[in-house]
Design a protein around this motif. Structure first.
Motif, short mmCIF file in Angstrom:
data_model
loop_
_atom_site.label_atom_id
_atom_site.label_comp_id
_atom_site.label_asym_id
_atom_site.label_seq_id
_atom_site.Cartn_x
_atom_site.Cartn_y
_atom_site.Cartn_z
N MET A 1 3.03 27.69 -1.73
CA MET A 1 1.76 27.50 -1.17
C MET A 1 1.46 29.02 -0.86
O MET A 1 0.16 29.37 -1.17
CB MET A 1 1.94 26.62 0.17
N GLU B 1 -8.87 0.62 0.54
CA GLU B 1 -7.79 -0.25 0.76
C GLU B 1 -7.94 -1.41 -0.46
O GLU B 1 -7.01 -1.88 -0.89
CB GLU B 1 -8.10 -0.84 2.12
N ALA C 1 -7.02 19.84 -8.58
CA ALA C 1 -6.41 20.36 -10.11
C ALA C 1 -5.51 18.88 -10.76
O ALA C 1 -5.95 18.48 -12.01
CB ALA C 1 -5.52 21.40 -10.20
N ALA C 2 -4.78 18.33 -9.82
CA ALA C 2 -4.08 16.94 -10.25
C ALA C 2 -4.98 16.15 -10.41
O ALA C 2 -4.86 15.42 -11.65
CB ALA C 2 -3.17 16.69 -9.04
N LYS D 1 -8.24 9.09 -4.73
CA LYS D 1 -8.05 10.38 -4.81
C LYS D 1 -9.56 11.28 -4.70
O LYS D 1 -9.56 12.21 -4.06
CB LYS D 1 -7.13 11.01 -5.87
N HIS E 1 0.85 -1.28 -0.08
CA HIS E 1 0.07 0.05 -0.02
C HIS E 1 0.78 1.25 -0.02
O HIS E 1 0.26 2.33 -0.62
CB HIS E 1 -0.85 -0.10 1.17
N ILE F 1 -6.62 16.54 -13.97
CA ILE F 1 -5.74 16.40 -15.30
C ILE F 1 -5.62 14.82 -15.22
O ILE F 1 -5.57 14.07 -16.40
CB ILE F 1 -4.48 17.08 -15.01
N THR F 2 -5.52 14.05 -14.10
CA THR F 2 -5.33 12.68 -14.12
C THR F 2 -6.63 12.12 -14.73
O THR F 2 -6.60 11.03 -15.58
CB THR F 2 -5.14 12.21 -12.84
N SER G 1 0.45 14.78 -13.50
CA SER G 1 -0.89 15.49 -14.01
C SER G 1 -0.47 17.07 -13.66
O SER G 1 -0.54 18.11 -14.65
CB SER G 1 -1.86 15.19 -13.31
N LEU G 2 0.23 17.44 -12.68
CA LEU G 2 0.54 19.07 -12.27
C LEU G 2 1.63 19.32 -13.45
O LEU G 2 1.54 20.67 -13.42
CB LEU G 2 0.86 18.97 -10.69
N ILE H 1 -7.15 4.66 -8.99
CA ILE H 1 -6.48 5.87 -8.26
C ILE H 1 -7.61 7.22 -8.26
O ILE H 1 -7.54 7.89 -7.26
CB ILE H 1 -5.53 6.41 -9.31
N GLU I 1 -6.44 2.27 -13.57
CA GLU I 1 -5.84 3.60 -13.07
C GLU I 1 -7.26 4.07 -12.54
O GLU I 1 -7.28 5.04 -11.59
CB GLU I 1 -5.86 4.45 -14.36
N ARG J 1 -6.16 -0.06 -3.38
CA ARG J 1 -4.76 -0.40 -3.23
C ARG J 1 -4.46 -1.49 -3.48
O ARG J 1 -3.44 -1.84 -4.26
CB ARG J 1 -4.21 0.17 -1.87
N GLN K 1 -4.53 23.76 -0.73
CA GLN K 1 -4.06 22.41 -0.88
C GLN K 1 -5.04 21.62 -1.51
O GLN K 1 -4.81 20.78 -2.34
CB GLN K 1 -3.83 21.78 0.48
N GLU L 1 -7.36 22.59 -3.48
CA GLU L 1 -7.53 22.99 -4.92
C GLU L 1 -6.45 22.48 -5.99
O GLU L 1 -6.61 21.89 -6.93
CB GLU L 1 -7.46 24.39 -5.04
N ILE L 2 -5.17 22.21 -5.26
CA ILE L 2 -4.06 21.76 -5.95
C ILE L 2 -4.36 20.23 -6.26
O ILE L 2 -4.18 19.83 -7.27
CB ILE L 2 -2.71 21.93 -5.12
N ILE M 1 -4.44 -1.92 -7.34
CA ILE M 1 -3.42 -1.23 -7.90
C ILE M 1 -2.07 -2.06 -7.65
O ILE M 1 -1.25 -2.19 -8.80
CB ILE M 1 -3.13 0.22 -7.46
#
Lengths: 376, 398
Positions: free
Chosen positions: A369, B385, B292-293, B321, A281, B296-297, A295-296, B317, B314, B388, B286, B288-289, B391
């Motif tokens: 940040m 879990e 954003a990731a 998230k 994990h 795009i993913t 992605s970022l 994931i 995928e 995970r 944080q 928002e960041i 994956i």
């Protein structure tokens, strides 16, 4: 909306990937970074030959018409091999200043040398007390006739020992930390009054403290308007951040693969440690951190040409997110490698070191940040 | 590579936006989900979309899909989030529908797909059991063949909104002599069949959205078996991968962050708006960041799907998230409303006769209930879990 690379970009990636694999193997790299020079000028020449050093310049400027996406592709491959040669200071930073702020004469004078591999640049922006604020400058450039006289101390100038030229930031007016009054100059490193103290960085590169003592430069050394350099510096460093984010992604990809492979080979309690769910994990979380970083990095790269606020938001988001991913990846990779992870012999520790120093370049997680919050 | 919309895509966005503005039932307002919604309210938008032919965009065109590109589907979900519409529930559209058109026979397609498209028929999911959660394959509900019927006995749980359901899709054991995964069948059950009993489970937010479903000697015609007997596990896994691909909820979370910023601009701390407090603003940034990731993913995954790869591992994931972000969003809403997170609004009678809330600001009313409710997201759809584990196996190859 399109997430495909062009055929040319795929070709660049394949060619560079082959070169890094064949000529940048671990033992060769180890010897090169321990040598007197600390890098391999023949690799630099080869990058010029492959057209990598000219990639992000327009055809009119003597380059190959690429852009930020090409730089991303290139940097990701450099990250996979922990390539130390100074692509970011020379091509991304100096190249960026010339492209966005240079006069035709400055472009004519310098871009050809960069593309051919004969000119190597370092970017002297940091100062001992300035931290990540590009305007917090003690270095001054005072008007003297038609030109300027530069005095000051620049800190941790990456690639300076290899450089023929420096891009240097200095205050030409205003108070320390004012947004206005910041200027950018291009200077030959052998100019009278420049001394350097060269050293090795923990991530296998070379850097220097650079001292300017009454260094006289002509008016033609100024890039962009006098006192109006900060916006240009922010743009170029945002481009540099996108580039090193791609580099970090490449390094993370390899660090993750190495860790998964190690967990397959390493046996304890009679079984491979990769069969333990507690480690599985954690390696999944490392993988997710890598995908998040990719992605970022895409977001930052694709927003470099957006308006200023959108660009800064995307770049700061990337520097925060990739910085967090890089920290997690490095620490966890070493932990899962156990004692071997903290030896100099295993490659993983060297990826850890590069991913650690990444955070301190062009503003760390906390710095970006704050910038992200300030942009609302 | 670029993030811009083409002129055609911009025109599509305008078309969608106009369609929503003109056709979204006004009586639904822009509340999204409310605890007290009736069945009619929950299917109102679905029915409008069914008439328009937009209720099942992701399906193959021959079964009523729209043939939209991933970018168009992205625009579609963005615009619906923007208007806070109550989207068609996933049980028919995203779960059993794809199983039926992929593995079902022609009679089953003809019988069931139209009702799913139109929103006339309400479906529920009979997967989990009291003793079979993450270890779903250990399920004990049995289907025993008796002539041209199955006799089904067992107990299912967490059956979401089964109180409204006309039909359910159930995993039942048809062979207990083989490996657990190899003796499971995928069976459709008319929820009005004698022996089917639905009992509510009250959740910690005070709401009623899940049930226990008891099956006692339920006689189901064998033609309700989907695909082959004992191959149900394959169909179940297929369904879960489809379920996960839309589970990230990016567009809704983006809308949620806007709402959070509004709330934090109206709450005060030390006499200034809460959003001006660095500690709080940093948590919003944080979020928002990370969002954003994730966005795009998800777009990268959609682009991969368009290039011919089905929803792969995928999507696990995206599930992890996406649900973490949904939960942190509701956690920050809870923090933002401060002391007014405490009142249990279900206990407060609105005896003034006005539309005002009895105590506290309107935006505080749902904060705690939503926070508690959203804890489910990292548990359902295969817990995070379990994702995970998927994956580990499918991507890391361990």
């Amino acid at each position: 909306m399109d997430f495909n690379f062009t055929e040319e970009q795929d070709m660049v990636r394949d060619g560079l990937s082959r070169m890094v694999r064949e000529q940048y193997d671990w033992e060769t790299r180890r010897k090169a970074i321990a040598s007197n020079e600390g890098w391999r000028p023949e690799v630099w020449a080869q990058l010029a030959e492959l057209g990598i050093l000219g990639m992000p310049f327009s055809e009119a400027d003597g380059g190959f018409g690429g852009g930020a996406i090409d730089a991303m592709v290139i940097m990701e491959e450099f990250g996979k091999g922990l390539v130390v040669e100074p692509f970011v200071p020379t091509v991304v930073c100096a190249g960026g200043f010339l492209k966005h702020g240079g006069t035709q004469a400055q472009k004519d004078e310098h871009i050809g040398g960069i593309v051919a591999g004969s000119s190597v640049f370092a970017f002297a922006y940091a100062e001992p007390r300035g931290r990540f604020d590009y305007a917090d400058l003690e270095t001054t450039a005072k008007k003297d006739g038609a030109g300027y006289v530069i005095n000051g101390h620049k800190a941790v100038v990456i690639g300076a020992p290899w450089a023929s030229h420096l891009i240097v930031t200095a205050r030409t007016g205003g108070e320390r930390r004012d947004r206005s009054g910041v200027s950018v100059f291009v200077v030959a490193k052998d100019a009278a009054g420049i001394t350097t103290r060269d050293y090795v960085t923990v991530d296998g590169r070379r850097a220097a403290e650079v001292y300017f003592e009454n260094v006289a430069v002509g008016a033609d050394a100024l890039i962009g308007g006098e006192g109006e350099g900060l916006a240009l510096i922010e743009l170029v460093t945002d481009e540099a951040i996108a580039a090193i984010c791609a580099e970090a992604c490449g390094a993370m990809k390899v660090a993750h693969a190495m860790t998964v492979e190690y967990s397959r080979q390493r046996k304890q309690f009679g079984v491979p440690i990769g069969s333990f769910q507690v480690l599985q994990h954690r390696m999944v979380d490392m993988y997710t951190a890598y995908e998040t970083a990719v992605s970022l990095t895409y977001l930052a790269t694709l927003r470099l040409s957006a308006d200023e606020t959108e660009r800064k938001r995307a770049v700061s988001a990337a520097k925060v997110g990739v910085g967090q991913s890089a920290r997690l990846m490095g620490q966890e990779a070493v932990q899962i490698h156990g004692g071997n992870g903290v030896t100099d012999e295993y490659a993983i520790g060297h990826y850890f070191k590069r991913l650690t120093i990444f955070d301190s370049e062009f503003g760390n997680v906390d710095h970006h940040m704050k910038r992200h919050v300030a942009l609302g | 590579m670029n993030l811009e919309f083409t002129p055609e895509e911009q025109a599509f966005r305008d078309e969608v936006r106009t369609f929503i503005a003109e056709n979204h039932p006004t009586e639904l307002g822009d509340f999204g989900m409310r605890e007290d919604m009736t069945r009619e309210e929950m299917v109102a938008w679905h029915k409008v979309l069914g008439t328009k032919g937009w209720s099942v965009p992701a399906w193959p065109v021959e079964y009523g899909g729209t043939g939209w590109s991933p970018t168009q589907r992205y625009i579609w979900s963005e615009e619906n989030a923007r208007a806070n519409t109550f989207m068609p529930l996933p049980f028919g559209v995203s779960m059993v529908g794809p199983v039926i058109y992929t593995f079902g026979n022609e009679e089953q397609k003809a019988k069931h797909l139209p009702g799913i498209r139109s929103g006339e028929v309400w479906w529920c999911q009979g997967y989990s059991e009291p003793g079979a959660g993450s270890d779903l394959a250990s399920l004990k509900t049995t289907a025993v063949r008796d002539g041209d019927h199955y006799i089904i006995n067992g107990q299912k749980t967490w059956t979401t909104l089964a109180q409204h359901a006309d039909w359910g899709f159930f995993l039942c054991r048809t062979d207990s002599t083989v490996k657990a995964q190899e003796g499971i069948s995928f069976i459709l059950i008319d929820m009005n069949t004698p022996g089917v009993e639905v009992k509510p489970i009250k959740l910690l937010d005070g709401g009623y959205e899940v049930n226990e479903t008891w099956l006692t000697d339920v006689r189901v015609p064998v033609e309700n078996l989907v695909g082959q007997e004992n191959k149900g596990w394959t169909y179940a896994k297929f369904l879960l991968a489809h379920e996960r691909s839309g589970i990230a909820g990016v567009a809704r979370s983006k809308r949620g962050v806007e709402k959070l910023r509004e709330i934090a601009a109206n709450e005060t701390l030390d006499g200034a708006p809460l959003i001006k407090d660095y500690d709080f603003a940093k948590k919003v940034s944080q979020l928002e960041i990370d969002l954003a990731a994730l966005e795009i993913t998800e777009l990268r995954t959609l682009a991969g799907e368009q290039a011919g790869k089905g929803p792969g591992p995928e999507s696990s994931i995206l599930k992890i998230k996406g649900t973490e972000i949904q939960q942190r969003l509701t956690e920050l809403m809870l923090e933002a409303v401060g002391t007014y997170s405490a009142p249990y609004y279900g206990s407060i009678a609105n005896d003034t006769g006005s539309n005002e809330y009895a105590v506290g600001p309107a935006h505080a009313q749902h904060a705690a209930a939503t926070y508690f409710n959203m804890r489910k997201t990292s548990i359902y759809g295969g817990s995070n879990e379990i994702q995970r584990n998927i994956i580990t196996k499918m991507i890391l190859g361990l």
